[in-house]
Scaffold this motif. Structure first.
Motif, mmCIF file in Angstrom:
data_model
loop_
_atom_site.group_PDB
_atom_site.id
_atom_site.type_symbol
_atom_site.label_atom_id
_atom_site.label_comp_id
_atom_site.label_asym_id
_atom_site.label_seq_id
_atom_site.Cartn_x
_atom_site.Cartn_y
_atom_site.Cartn_z
ATOM 1 N N ALA A 1 0.847 -1.104 -0.126
ATOM 2 C CA ALA A 1 0.002 0.014 0.041
ATOM 3 C C ALA A 1 0.755 1.223 0.212
ATOM 4 O O ALA A 1 0.400 2.082 -0.355
ATOM 5 C CB ALA A 1 -0.960 -0.102 1.343
ATOM 6 N N GLU A 2 2.215 1.450 0.586
ATOM 7 C CA GLU A 2 2.917 2.217 0.681
ATOM 8 C C GLU A 2 3.624 2.752 -0.576
ATOM 9 O O GLU A 2 4.266 3.842 -0.630
ATOM 10 C CB GLU A 2 3.651 2.258 1.822
ATOM 11 N N LEU A 3 3.588 1.761 -1.525
ATOM 12 C CA LEU A 3 4.659 1.994 -2.727
ATOM 13 C C LEU A 3 3.825 2.980 -3.583
ATOM 14 O O LEU A 3 2.960 2.872 -4.335
ATOM 15 C CB LEU A 3 4.771 0.496 -3.430
ATOM 16 N N PRO A 4 4.812 3.973 -3.684
ATOM 17 C CA PRO A 4 4.183 5.012 -4.786
ATOM 18 C C PRO A 4 4.063 4.427 -6.403
ATOM 19 O O PRO A 4 5.058 4.044 -6.827
ATOM 20 C CB PRO A 4 5.007 6.375 -4.728
ATOM 21 N N VAL A 5 3.097 4.717 -7.088
ATOM 22 C CA VAL A 5 2.932 4.053 -8.477
ATOM 23 C C VAL A 5 2.675 5.436 -9.450
ATOM 24 O O VAL A 5 1.950 6.201 -9.177
ATOM 25 C CB VAL A 5 1.884 3.362 -8.665
ATOM 26 N N VAL A 6 3.363 5.394 -10.570
ATOM 27 C CA VAL A 6 3.191 6.523 -11.462
ATOM 28 C C VAL A 6 2.779 5.507 -12.815
ATOM 29 O O VAL A 6 3.390 4.649 -13.364
ATOM 30 C CB VAL A 6 4.569 7.167 -11.822
ATOM 31 N N ILE A 7 1.542 6.084 -13.437
ATOM 32 C CA ILE A 7 1.174 5.352 -14.593
ATOM 33 C C ILE A 7 1.520 6.227 -15.809
ATOM 34 O O ILE A 7 1.546 7.201 -15.954
ATOM 35 C CB ILE A 7 -0.617 5.324 -14.341
ATOM 36 N N MET A 8 1.907 5.013 -16.749
ATOM 37 C CA MET A 8 2.225 5.476 -18.208
ATOM 38 C C MET A 8 1.069 5.233 -19.013
ATOM 39 O O MET A 8 0.321 4.024 -18.884
ATOM 40 C CB MET A 8 3.626 5.003 -18.563
ATOM 41 N N THR A 9 0.617 6.048 -19.678
ATOM 42 C CA THR A 9 -0.557 5.980 -20.661
ATOM 43 C C THR A 9 -0.552 6.615 -22.014
ATOM 44 O O THR A 9 0.194 7.745 -22.171
ATOM 45 C CB THR A 9 -1.807 6.482 -19.908
ATOM 46 N N ALA A 10 -1.285 5.975 -23.175
ATOM 47 C CA ALA A 10 -1.387 6.412 -24.360
ATOM 48 C C ALA A 10 -2.383 7.505 -24.344
ATOM 49 O O ALA A 10 -3.370 7.582 -23.523
ATOM 50 C CB ALA A 10 -1.447 5.426 -25.403
ATOM 51 N N PHE A 11 -2.388 8.510 -25.184
ATOM 52 C CA PHE A 11 -3.613 9.523 -25.421
ATOM 53 C C PHE A 11 -5.000 8.987 -25.312
ATOM 54 O O PHE A 11 -5.717 9.624 -24.496
ATOM 55 C CB PHE A 11 -3.372 10.400 -26.707
ATOM 56 N N GLY A 12 -5.083 7.850 -25.967
ATOM 57 C CA GLY A 12 -6.513 7.313 -26.021
ATOM 58 C C GLY A 12 -6.820 6.432 -24.704
ATOM 59 O O GLY A 12 -8.178 6.244 -24.613
#
Length: 454
Positions: free
Chosen positions: A77-88
């Motif tokens: 729960a403590e692990l920070p997550v950054v999401i990568m996404t395409a425009f769509g």
């Protein structure tokens, strides 16, 4: 250079290679994963703290990115997550924020953008960890080392304090001014099940009745002149915690009645409001007055006294704790030497004997004041009697002299005359001091032909 470890999960080998090279050039340790299942296996088999951030694509062939995020958050729960996404797939990325992701970046992204997001995420997590550690440190029980004593008489007091701290009972701390009542109240709170919540204090003798009521119960806007906004009171702020009420014996009877309701009903009504608010509070009260006498003379409510006095802790005065004077004095010496940046390391035997021989009517507070003054005046590494003002306060044995024998009538006359003069010839106040009625005082004035200025 940073040494944080970053996990990267993406189904494109080219993205993994690029990000790994970029982040390693910034000093980060990097592990890469081509799919969600491989990542989850690593997270499950790893240990808490062996990764500092996860950089994850929202779309992967073997598993849905949102499902991966949910499982990661359940495992770490403590692990920070950054999401990568395409425009769509921005809508899906926004959904991940609601599920606990720190932020998202849209592909293709410039290296400055991804590095900035990672840096901010890691800094935020570091602040959270430092805050958590600080709260844990502040929440540690107050142990024997935190309260300075050596004497067996105070050891009994301290052991009683720790014994009753675990209960939910209200406690009355009794003792002369300057004996450390608030410190004992703090020890009760921080060794109790309420230690994670707030410990607040108020001095009932320092405020007028109106201000004390507002400070305790709070008020709504327009409740009285000057109430330009709604303000929470200490009862609301201390909910779930402990409220220390010093000098409870100086509280007026109307406020006592309202406080009794709080203790009995566990609710209160702010000044100017109509609806009650709940209050789950443990009360620790303190006084240097004899509350039993105050109750007998009608100045303190008997029912409130019994509600507060479930357990009482009497604090011995410093004159009955002679063994504690040396460690307390050395504690204050170190405290003020550091604060004033002076090289004072100890006390001469003569100065220590003077400290131990003094009666300390102001108790620990007076001792601290004396030591602070001594550090200010000190010119050497050792404090001497010269820096201690208490040698001037030592009682002198009065020389024997012939005593003039006078009648009881003359003594009474002089005493009444002196009392009247000291009160500015205020008859009601003089009668109260003398312990007689106003009518009796008028009769005595006439009997002794005392002159009352117009």
């Amino acid at each position: 250079m940073p040494q944080e470890k970053i996990l990267i999960c993406d189904d494109e080998q080219g993205i993994l290679t690029y990000l790994k090279k970029l982040l390693q050039s910034q000093g980060y340790q990097v592990e890469t994963f081509l799919g969600g299942r491989e990542l989850l296996r690593r997270v499950e088999e790893g240990e808490t703290g062996d990764a500092d951030l996860l950089l994850q694509d929202v779309r992967m062939p073997d598993m849905d990115g949102i499902s991966v995020l949910k499982k990661v958050k359940r495992l770490r729960a403590e692990l920070p997550v950054v999401i990568m996404t395409a425009f769509g797939t921005i809508d899906a990325a926004v959904e991940t924020i609601k599920l606990g992701a720190y932020d998202y970046v849209t592909k293709p992204f410039p290296k400055e953008k991804i590095l900035s997001v990672i840096k901010n995420a890691l800094e935020k997590e570091q602040l959270i960890q430092e805050n958590r550690a600080l709260k844990k440190e502040l929440g540690k029980p107050i142990l024997q080392e935190s309260i300075i004593f050596r004497s067996s008489v105070f050891r009994e007091t301290f052991e009683l304090t720790l014994q009753v701290a675990a209960s939910e009972a209200n406690i009355l701390v009794l003792g002369e001014s300057g004996t450390g009542k608030e410190l004992i109240a703090g020890a009760i709170h921080y060794n109790s099940p309420r230690k994670e919540r707030r410990f607040l204090s108020i001095n009932c003798a320092a405020l007028t009745e109106t201000l004390l009521e507002s400070q305790l119960f709070g008020h709504v806007r327009g409740a009285f002149t000057g109430a330009i906004s709604t303000q929470k009171g200490l009862l609301e702020e201390a909910d779930g915690g402990t409220l220390f009420m010093d000098e409870i014996g100086d509280m007026s009877l109307p406020i006592q009645a309202k406080l009794l309701r709080v203790i009995q009903e566990r609710d209160f009504i702010p000044v100017g409001a109509t609806r009650p608010k709940s209050a789950n509070i443990r009360f620790v009260a303190a006084t240097n007055k004899n509350l039993e006498r105050e109750v007998a003379e009608g100045r303190f409510r008997e029912d409130l006294y019994y509600r507060l006095n479930v357990i009482n802790i009497p604090l011995p005065p410093l004159r009955d704790r002679k063994d504690d004077i040396e460690p307390l004095a050395l504690h204050f010496l170190k405290k003020y030497s550091v604060r004033m940046k002076k090289e004072v390391t100890g006390v001469t035997p003569e100065a220590l004997a003077l400290l131990i021989g003094y009666d300390w009517p102001g108790n620990i507070r007076e001792l601290e004041n004396v030591m602070e003054r001594a550090i200010i005046l000190a010119r050497n590494e050792q404090l001497t009697p010269k820096e201690l003002p208490i040698w001037r306060k030592q009682p002198e044995v009065p020389a024997k002299r012939d005593v003039e024998l006078v009648s009881l009538e003359n003594i009474e006359r002089e005493h009444i005359e002196r009392t009247l003069a000291n009160t500015g010839y205020h008859k009601s106040r003089s009668a109260e001091i003398l312990g007689i009625s106003r009518k009796t005082l008028d009769r005595k004035i006439a009997e002794y032909s005392l002159h009352i200025p117009a």
